[in-house]
Design an enzyme around this catalytic site. Structure first.
Site, PDB file in Angstrom:
ATOM      1  N   TYR A  31       0.970  -1.312  -0.220  1.00 38.90           N
ATOM      2  CA  TYR A  31       0.003   0.035  -0.186  1.00 38.90           C
ATOM      3  C   TYR A  31       0.814   1.176  -0.151  1.00 38.90           C
ATOM      4  O   TYR A  31       1.898   1.167   0.116  1.00 38.90           O
ATOM      5  CB  TYR A  31      -1.068  -0.110   0.974  1.00 38.90           C
ATOM      6  CG  TYR A  31      -0.468   0.341   2.475  1.00 38.90           C
ATOM      7  CD1 TYR A  31       0.617  -0.512   3.199  1.00 38.90           C
ATOM      8  CD2 TYR A  31      -0.520   1.837   2.952  1.00 38.90           C
ATOM      9  CE1 TYR A  31       1.014  -0.290   4.467  1.00 38.90           C
ATOM     10  CE2 TYR A  31      -0.204   1.946   4.340  1.00 38.90           C
ATOM     11  CZ  TYR A  31       0.679   1.077   5.128  1.00 38.90           C
ATOM     12  OH  TYR A  31       1.401   1.408   6.330  1.00 38.90           O
ATOM     13  N   ARG A  53       8.176   3.551  -4.996  1.00 39.69           N
ATOM     14  CA  ARG A  53       8.304   2.664  -3.576  1.00 39.69           C
ATOM     15  C   ARG A  53       7.508   1.654  -3.842  1.00 39.69           C
ATOM     16  O   ARG A  53       7.648   0.527  -3.609  1.00 39.69           O
ATOM     17  CB  ARG A  53       7.953   3.476  -2.231  1.00 39.69           C
ATOM     18  CG  ARG A  53       8.250   2.511  -0.904  1.00 39.69           C
ATOM     19  CD  ARG A  53       8.385   3.198   0.141  1.00 39.69           C
ATOM     20  NE  ARG A  53       6.939   4.051   0.516  1.00 39.69           N
ATOM     21  CZ  ARG A  53       6.898   4.887   1.495  1.00 39.69           C
ATOM     22  NH1 ARG A  53       7.689   5.123   2.158  1.00 39.69           N
ATOM     23  NH2 ARG A  53       5.410   5.014   1.605  1.00 39.69           N
ATOM     24  N   ARG A 103      -7.417 -20.569  -1.667  1.00 37.94           N
ATOM     25  CA  ARG A 103      -6.617 -20.474  -0.578  1.00 37.94           C
ATOM     26  C   ARG A 103      -5.316 -21.487  -0.596  1.00 37.94           C
ATOM     27  O   ARG A 103      -5.584 -22.559  -0.522  1.00 37.94           O
ATOM     28  CB  ARG A 103      -7.325 -20.616   0.896  1.00 37.94           C
ATOM     29  CG  ARG A 103      -6.357 -20.290   1.955  1.00 37.94           C
ATOM     30  CD  ARG A 103      -7.074 -20.095   3.324  1.00 37.94           C
ATOM     31  NE  ARG A 103      -6.386 -19.907   4.376  1.00 37.94           N
ATOM     32  CZ  ARG A 103      -5.584 -21.082   5.030  1.00 37.94           C
ATOM     33  NH1 ARG A 103      -5.436 -22.129   4.799  1.00 37.94           N
ATOM     34  NH2 ARG A 103      -4.668 -20.237   6.190  1.00 37.94           N
ATOM     35  N   LYS A 135       6.322  -2.094   2.049  1.00 40.12           N
ATOM     36  CA  LYS A 135       5.137  -1.568   2.751  1.00 40.12           C
ATOM     37  C   LYS A 135       3.806  -2.417   2.410  1.00 40.12           C
ATOM     38  O   LYS A 135       3.039  -2.062   1.646  1.00 40.12           O
ATOM     39  CB  LYS A 135       4.959  -0.020   1.987  1.00 40.12           C
ATOM     40  CG  LYS A 135       3.951   0.904   2.913  1.00 40.12           C
ATOM     41  CD  LYS A 135       4.298   2.203   2.590  1.00 40.12           C
ATOM     42  CE  LYS A 135       3.130   3.152   3.297  1.00 40.12           C
ATOM     43  NZ  LYS A 135       3.165   3.057   4.625  1.00 40.12           N
ATOM     44  N   GLU A 192      11.463   2.574  14.635  1.00 37.22           N
ATOM     45  CA  GLU A 192      10.730   3.723  13.988  1.00 37.22           C
ATOM     46  C   GLU A 192       9.548   3.660  14.753  1.00 37.22           C
ATOM     47  O   GLU A 192       9.129   2.842  15.503  1.00 37.22           O
ATOM     48  CB  GLU A 192      10.363   3.422  12.439  1.00 37.22           C
ATOM     49  CG  GLU A 192       9.855   2.132  12.190  1.00 37.22           C
ATOM     50  CD  GLU A 192       9.581   1.799  10.535  1.00 37.22           C
ATOM     51  OE1 GLU A 192       9.501   2.848   9.852  1.00 37.22           O
ATOM     52  OE2 GLU A 192       9.645   0.500  10.237  1.00 37.22           O
ATOM     53  N   LEU A 215      10.840   1.115   7.349  1.00 38.78           N
ATOM     54  CA  LEU A 215      10.411   1.739   6.052  1.00 38.78           C
ATOM     55  C   LEU A 215      11.082   3.053   5.580  1.00 38.78           C
ATOM     56  O   LEU A 215      11.327   3.705   6.474  1.00 38.78           O
ATOM     57  CB  LEU A 215       8.995   1.862   6.124  1.00 38.78           C
ATOM     58  CG  LEU A 215       8.311   2.254   4.762  1.00 38.78           C
ATOM     59  CD1 LEU A 215       8.125   0.980   3.926  1.00 38.78           C
ATOM     60  CD2 LEU A 215       6.881   3.165   4.835  1.00 38.78           C
TER      61      LEU A 215
HETATM   62  N1  PDD Z   1       2.869   5.169   7.424  1.00 42.52           N
HETATM   63  N2  PDD Z   1       7.551   3.798   8.847  1.00 42.52           N
HETATM   64  C1  PDD Z   1       6.235   3.053   8.906  1.00 42.52           C
HETATM   65  C2  PDD Z   1       6.292   1.985   9.502  1.00 42.52           C
HETATM   66  C3  PDD Z   1       5.066   3.557   8.315  1.00 42.52           C
HETATM   67  O1  PDD Z   1       4.147   3.042   8.024  1.00 42.52           O
HETATM   68  C4  PDD Z   1       5.309   4.973   7.543  1.00 42.52           C
HETATM   69  C5  PDD Z   1       3.995   5.576   6.629  1.00 42.52           C
HETATM   70  C6  PDD Z   1       6.537   5.732   7.488  1.00 42.52           C
HETATM   71  C7  PDD Z   1       6.572   6.836   6.853  1.00 42.52           C
HETATM   72  O2  PDD Z   1       6.600   6.786   5.463  1.00 42.52           O
HETATM   73  P1  PDD Z   1       5.960   8.007   4.453  1.00 42.52           P
HETATM   74  O3  PDD Z   1       6.891   8.956   4.876  1.00 42.52           O
HETATM   75  O4  PDD Z   1       6.377   7.504   3.255  1.00 42.52           O
HETATM   76  O5  PDD Z   1       4.479   8.163   4.845  1.00 42.52           O
HETATM   77  C8  PDD Z   1       7.651   4.926   8.402  1.00 42.52           C
HETATM   78  C9  PDD Z   1       1.599   5.645   6.583  1.00 42.52           C
HETATM   79  C10 PDD Z   1       1.532   7.134   6.697  1.00 42.52           C
HETATM   80  C11 PDD Z   1       0.452   4.962   7.076  1.00 42.52           C
HETATM   81  O6  PDD Z   1       0.399   3.565   7.212  1.00 42.52           O
HETATM   82  O7  PDD Z   1      -0.738   5.526   7.157  1.00 42.52           O
END
Ligand code: PDD
Length: 284
Positions: free
Chosen positions: A33, A52, A100, A148, A180, A204
């Protein structure tokens, strides 16, 4: 107003939208996503989100490729139909529908592509003025956090744990090091140096993280990517998070330690302002 969502090429009312119970996203969390922010009715850093996404799909051996122009078109259309001035577009691509079976289905299985919008105040909101508080929790995720995927149960547990303890978010740690946030990248400022963990397979590589690094350089701040411990974070001069929804948001408390006396720091504030300015200047 009923929201219109996107499902495999169709624009449908959210109540009418349907995805198969055999979809791999539903059965195996086999989907990737992106969350792209929207300012002034336009997309922030869309190209990099698509890059990405393509990387995530490649890492997971998704067969079919995506057409970036087509994706841009439906992102724009959703923003326009749903009258999103400020908010996000959530995009999900799953490996598709198959009986499945743990093994991946044939590589020509049609992807399931869905997207929806959410209205959100991204520039002016409570956390922008007050900052957030975080607790640290053990990072119990898998070892490919650079992809992601929608396997978000652990971050969801961590965030809920934080809220239960009266904090706003959780920073996930391994062996005493901050990895993170539950859905954002973690940063600290110590003296003249700004630190965020180097991007490897365990975090990420945030699109906002990369943009903020450039903005920091333009401001002549010194970004030194390196991992930092919970103790270093608790004793930092300033701390903040970055993501497509938080932009740059100050962290004013980590566990029991107030950062910068519980107030938003000047460097963090200037980074936030500079980041938003460049985002507004480069909308798609
Ligand atoms: N999340 N680390 C994680 C685990 C994340 O899920 C996200 C983003 C980031 C930051 O990535 P970016 O700058 O590309 O948004 C870092 C999104 C916003 C979400 O899951 O809603």
């Amino acid at each position: 107003m009923t929201r219109t969502v996107y499902v495999n090429g169709e624009y449908v009312a959210e109540q009418e939208a349907k995805v198969s119970v055999f979809d791999r996203a539903f059965l195996f969390a086999d989907a990737v996503y992106e969350v792209t922010s929207v300012l002034n009715g336009k997309l922030v850093d869309f190209d990099n989100h698509m890059k990405r996404l393509q990387r995530s799909m490649l890492e997971l051996n998704y067969g079919p490729k995506i057409d970036e122009d087509e994706f841009l078109e439906f992102h724009r259309k959703l923003v326009s139909i749903n009258k999103i001035d400020e908010g996000i577009v959530y995009l999900q691509v799953s490996r598709g529908i198959a009986e499945r079976d743990f093994a991946f289905p044939s590589s020509d299985t049609k992807l399931t592509v869905t997207a929806f919008t959410q209205k959100k105040k991204l520039i002016e909101n409570e956390t922008a003025t007050k900052g957030i508080t975080v607790i640290t929790v053990d990072d119990l995720r898998w070892k490919r956090c650079d992809i992601k995927t929608i396997q978000l149960l652990y971050p969801s547990i961590a965030k809920t744990e934080a809220l239960k303890k009266g904090a706003d978010d959780a920073w996930m740690t391994q062996n005493g090091y901050v990895m993170e946030g539950s859905s954002n990248n973690a940063w600290i400022i110590k003296g003249k140096n700004i630190h965020t963990r180097e991007a490897d397979n365990l975090i990420l590589n945030g699109i906002t993280r990369l943009a903020v690094m450039k903005v920091a350089e333009q401001l002549k701040y010194r970004v030194v990517p390196k991992q930092f411990t919970v103790t270093e974070a608790e004793n930092a001069d300033e701390a903040f998070i970055t993501s497509a929804t938080a932009f740059v948001t100050s962290v004013v408390k980590i566990n029991d330690y107030k950062i910068n006396n519980g107030k938003i720091g000047v460097f963090t504030q200037s980074l936030r302002e500079a980041y938003i300015k460049q985002a507004l200047d480069t909308l798609t």
